[in-house]
Design an enzyme around this catalytic site. Structure first.
Site, PDB file in Angstrom:
ATOM      1  N   GLY A  18      -5.597   2.377  -5.865  1.00  8.29           N
ATOM      2  CA  GLY A  18      -5.162   1.384  -4.767  1.00  8.29           C
ATOM      3  C   GLY A  18      -5.308   1.201  -3.812  1.00  8.29           C
ATOM      4  N   GLY A  20      -2.968  -1.038  -1.486  1.00  8.17           N
ATOM      5  CA  GLY A  20      -2.133  -1.781  -1.100  1.00  8.17           C
ATOM      6  C   GLY A  20      -1.547  -0.860   0.217  1.00  8.17           C
ATOM      7  CB  VAL A  22       0.593   4.397   0.056  1.00 14.71           C
ATOM      8  CG1 VAL A  22       0.691   5.288  -0.253  1.00 14.71           C
ATOM      9  CG2 VAL A  22       2.431   4.118  -0.656  1.00 14.71           C
ATOM     10  CE  LYS A 111       8.157   4.890  -7.096  1.00 16.19           C
ATOM     11  NZ  LYS A 111       8.349   5.004  -5.369  1.00 16.19           N
ATOM     12  CD  GLU A 135       6.712  16.609  -1.516  1.00 16.64           C
ATOM     13  OE1 GLU A 135       6.638  17.665  -1.742  1.00 16.64           O
ATOM     14  OE2 GLU A 135       7.508  15.769  -1.712  1.00 16.64           O
ATOM     15  CG  ASP A 207      11.676   3.720  -7.165  1.00 13.15           C
ATOM     16  OD1 ASP A 207      10.749   4.278  -7.397  1.00 13.15           O
ATOM     17  OD2 ASP A 207      12.204   4.502  -6.163  1.00 13.15           O
ATOM     18  CE  LYS A 211      11.118   7.236  -5.643  1.00 16.68           C
ATOM     19  NZ  LYS A 211      12.194   6.179  -4.065  1.00 16.68           N
ATOM     20  N   GLY A 313       7.960   3.274   2.802  1.00 19.03           N
ATOM     21  CA  GLY A 313       6.573   2.874   3.536  1.00 19.03           C
ATOM     22  C   GLY A 313       5.509   3.207   3.369  1.00 19.03           C
TER      23      GLY A 313
HETATM   24  N1  LIG Z   1       5.540   1.758  -1.348  1.00 23.04           N
HETATM   25  C1  LIG Z   1       6.117   2.683  -0.933  1.00 23.04           C
HETATM   26  O1  LIG Z   1       7.003   2.697   0.157  1.00 23.04           O
HETATM   27  C2  LIG Z   1       5.929   4.345  -1.820  1.00 23.04           C
HETATM   28  C3  LIG Z   1       5.086   4.172  -2.449  1.00 23.04           C
HETATM   29  N2  LIG Z   1       4.951   4.603  -4.026  1.00 23.04           N
HETATM   30  C4  LIG Z   1       4.378   4.715  -5.266  1.00 23.04           C
HETATM   31  O2  LIG Z   1       3.050   4.288  -4.724  1.00 23.04           O
HETATM   32  C5  LIG Z   1       1.946   3.583  -5.336  1.00 23.04           C
HETATM   33  C6  LIG Z   1       1.978   1.950  -4.863  1.00 23.04           C
HETATM   34  O3  LIG Z   1       2.813   1.835  -4.149  1.00 23.04           O
HETATM   35  P1  LIG Z   1       2.064   0.522  -2.944  1.00 23.04           P
HETATM   36  O4  LIG Z   1       1.287   1.145  -1.967  1.00 23.04           O
HETATM   37  O5  LIG Z   1       3.080   0.256  -2.266  1.00 23.04           O
HETATM   38  O6  LIG Z   1       2.166  -0.581  -3.425  1.00 23.04           O
HETATM   39  P2  LIG Z   1       0.671  -1.614  -3.732  1.00 23.04           P
HETATM   40  O7  LIG Z   1       1.188  -2.737  -4.954  1.00 23.04           O
HETATM   41  O8  LIG Z   1       1.019  -2.457  -2.180  1.00 23.04           O
HETATM   42  O9  LIG Z   1      -0.655  -1.064  -4.148  1.00 23.04           O
HETATM   43  C7  LIG Z   1      -1.146  -1.455  -5.722  1.00 23.04           C
HETATM   44  C8  LIG Z   1      -2.854  -1.258  -5.236  1.00 23.04           C
HETATM   45  O10 LIG Z   1      -3.061  -1.119  -6.663  1.00 23.04           O
HETATM   46  C9  LIG Z   1      -4.126  -1.500  -6.946  1.00 23.04           C
HETATM   47  N3  LIG Z   1      -4.343  -2.372  -8.430  1.00 23.04           N
HETATM   48  C10 LIG Z   1      -3.336  -2.889  -9.199  1.00 23.04           C
HETATM   49  N4  LIG Z   1      -3.791  -2.696  -9.909  1.00 23.04           N
HETATM   50  C11 LIG Z   1      -5.395  -2.056 -10.142  1.00 23.04           C
HETATM   51  C12 LIG Z   1      -5.668  -2.203 -11.572  1.00 23.04           C
HETATM   52  N5  LIG Z   1      -5.851  -2.634 -12.427  1.00 23.04           N
HETATM   53  N6  LIG Z   1      -7.091  -1.757 -10.966  1.00 23.04           N
HETATM   54  C13 LIG Z   1      -7.150  -1.228  -9.931  1.00 23.04           C
HETATM   55  N7  LIG Z   1      -6.553  -1.052  -8.846  1.00 23.04           N
HETATM   56  C14 LIG Z   1      -5.369  -1.966  -9.117  1.00 23.04           C
HETATM   57  C15 LIG Z   1      -3.636  -2.766  -6.090  1.00 23.04           C
HETATM   58  O11 LIG Z   1      -5.302  -3.697  -6.180  1.00 23.04           O
HETATM   59  C16 LIG Z   1      -3.830  -2.673  -5.122  1.00 23.04           C
HETATM   60  O12 LIG Z   1      -4.208  -2.148  -4.190  1.00 23.04           O
HETATM   61  C17 LIG Z   1       3.399   3.099  -6.723  1.00 23.04           C
HETATM   62  O13 LIG Z   1       3.463   4.041  -7.957  1.00 23.04           O
HETATM   63  C18 LIG Z   1       4.702   3.724  -6.287  1.00 23.04           C
HETATM   64  O14 LIG Z   1       5.909   3.091  -6.918  1.00 23.04           O
HETATM   65  C19 LIG Z   1       6.062   6.322  -3.770  1.00 23.04           C
HETATM   66  C20 LIG Z   1       6.420   6.153  -2.203  1.00 23.04           C
HETATM   67  C21 LIG Z   1       7.216   5.425  -1.564  1.00 23.04           C
HETATM   68  N1  LIG Z   2      10.970   1.515  -3.176  1.00 25.44           N
HETATM   69  C1  LIG Z   2      10.881   2.719  -3.474  1.00 25.44           C
HETATM   70  C2  LIG Z   2       9.796   2.920  -2.587  1.00 25.44           C
HETATM   71  C3  LIG Z   2       9.357   5.056  -2.196  1.00 25.44           C
HETATM   72  O1  LIG Z   2       9.603   5.104  -3.111  1.00 25.44           O
HETATM   73  C4  LIG Z   2      12.305   2.513  -2.227  1.00 25.44           C
HETATM   74  O2  LIG Z   2      12.298   1.375  -1.904  1.00 25.44           O
HETATM   75  O3  LIG Z   2      12.410   3.662  -2.225  1.00 25.44           O
HETATM   76 NA    NA Z   3       8.571  13.423  -0.816  1.00 28.01          NA
END
Ligand SMILES: NC(=O)C1=CN([C@@H]2O[C@H](COP(=O)(O)OP(=O)(O)OC[C@H]3O[C@@H](n4cnc5c(N)ncnc54)[C@H](O)[C@@H]3O)[C@@H](O)[C@H]2O)C=CC1
Ligand SMILES: N[C@@H](CC=O)C(=O)O
Ligand code: NA
Length: 439
Positions: A18, A20, A22, A111, A135, A207, A211, A313
């Protein structure tokens, strides 16, 4: 296109799943800070491959690292650590179990997956002698899980309570301060990278419930899954609720509350819940705005601790991911391991109905003698004691606000049902649980 680049001598090799919000920040920081990370980890930490859904959509990444085949990448001999930033349960669960079985350590921010399947993941990690760090999965950048797993491992935690979802806090803060609309604020939270891929996970409380399950598991050394957590989101919190709260010197926050509850006979259980809560503006959580998170931990010996910072973020979350990655690399360098699952207490999970809570009930009632007595009687009939009553006249009706003392949630709920049926009550205007004392 190669799946894996040529290895650097002695390096810890990372498969990034992934790229995206993060993952993109993790890839950037891993590259930009390679020298410092190597110095801190005691060994170079380098990308061996990056799995994304559409490699052609990532011209910014080295093409030789990109693949769409995450399943193959996670068990590659060239990979030591899998960093999972895809999200969701399947197919990720299968990839991570395969990676752990192959002896790769795992760092994840997922999570949703951990709240359902951490027992299986820990078991696979144990069997292979690998690490499982997460974390970033709770409260983004804030160091919270490491303190629970390590720093407080010698203490007895009694309560973990706080704001753990940045998106809903961003929405509630905007609605409260500027009266901004719900839908437009949610769109903004998505644009800023705070919301989940499906933002209903945020607004409906899934979500935060995931957590809460992770926090309760770590704090109380007990397996708690998302389905054990009572969950209510913010979809029913209206501008009118926030305005009413403001008139009373309060505000509304979506809180995760995990408690160790001890019965009169000394039997302990765990309660975990997520729902909107009315808190006084003087409460420290009331001042937590935007996508920030804040969590209180109460422990017997330590007393009260507060953790505060950016909960969502790309960049803040990447900070937590990189910290875990350095921990895994350090463990590998010395041939050690990080903490394993600690679920020895195996406490029962208490149903929400038996969990002690306090209610704030706002009623529109007939403005005549005896109304207050009827309402008070309904509370008394259910064994609910009233802490405060405020009455004000509104035309030929009166507005009655009742705040209760603690009572089992089911008793409070049935009291409100009964009050709603009284002839003298025109409308139950709002019902919300309360935390904190007014000053
Ligand atoms: N965005 C945030 O603020 C936070 C996100 N998280 C967690 O981090 C994780 C990622 O979140 P984001 O970066 O926001 O998501 P995002 O949607 O921006 O990125 C997801 C990535 O996964 C890839 N992907 C999706 N399906 C795939 C597959 N079948 N094979 C390979 N790659 C694949 C996509 O191409 C993309 O690069 C999630 O579990 C989310 O809950 C945790 C804390 C904060
Ligand atoms: N979608 C979640 C991302 C972090 O965990 C949030 O808004 O807190
Ligand atoms: Na943390």
């Amino acid at each position: 296109m190669n799946t894996v680049a040529a290895p650097q001598e002695g390096a810890i090799r990372v498969a990034l799943l992934g790229c995206g919000t993060v993952g993109g920040e993790v890839a950037r920081l891993l590259t930009e800070q390679a020298g410092e990370l190597a110095a801190r980890a005691g060994v170079p930490v380098e990308l061996a491959g990056i799995a994304v859904r559409r490699p052609d959509k990532h011209p910014e990444l080295p093409p030789e690292l990109l693949t769409a085949d995450a399943e193959k990448l996670v068990t590659s001999d060239e990979v030591d650590v899998v960093v999972e930033l895809v999200g969701g349960i399947e197919p990720v669960r299968g990839w991570l179990l395969a990676a752990l079985k192959a002896g790769k350590s795992v760092v994840t921010a997922n999570k949703a997956l951990l709240a359902e399947h951490s027992a299986d993941l820990f078991e696979a990690a144990d069997a292979a002698g690998a690490d499982l760090y997460f974390e970033a999965a709770v409260a983004g950048a804030i160091p919270l899980l490491r303190p629970l797993r390590e720093s407080l491992a010698g203490d007895r935690i009694t309560r973990v309570m706080g704001i753990v979802n940045g998106t809903t806090n961003f929405i509630l803060s905007a609605m409260d301060s500027s009266g901004a609309g719900y839908a437009e604020t949610l769109d903004e939270a998505s644009r800023l990278g705070y919301a989940e891929a499906d933002p209903t996970a945020d607004v409906d409380g899934y979500d935060a419930a995931s957590k809460a399950a992770i926090l309760a598991s770590l704090a109380f050394h007990t397996r708690v899954t998302a389905s054990d957590v009572h969950r209510e989101g913010i979809a029913d919190v209206t501008a009118a609720d926030l305005a009413a709260a403001r008139m009373l010197g309060r505000t509304v926050k979506l809180l995760a509350i995990c408690e160790r509850v001890t019965d009169d006979d000394g039997v302990e259980s765990v309660s975990a819940r997520v729902h909107p809560v009315m808190i006084p503006r003087s409460h420290q959580l009331a001042g937590v705005g935007g996508a920030f998170n804040a969590v209180y931990v109460e422990a017997d010996a330590a007393g009260e601790l507060m953790f505060y910072g950016q909960g969502a973020g790309g960049s803040p979350t990447a900070s937590a991911v990189l910290g875990d990655l350095v921990a895994v690399a350090r463990n590998r360098v010395v041939g050690g391991r990080g903490p394993r699952e600690s679920a020895h207490a195996a406490l029962p999970v208490r149903p929400m109905g038996q969990t002690p809570t306090r209610y704030h009930v706002s009623l529109s009632v007939a403005d005549r003698a005896g109304v207050l007595a009827q309402v008070a009687q309904a509370f008394a009939d259910h064994g609910v004691s009233i802490a405060a009553v405020r009455q004000s006249d509104v035309g030929d009706r009166a507005s009655l606000v009742v705040v209760t003392h603690q009572a089992p949630d089911a008793a409070l709920e049935s009291t409100v049902d009964e009050i709603g049926r009284l002839d003298v009550v025109h409308e139950v205007v709002s019902v919300m649980r309360v935390e904190g004392e007014d000053q």
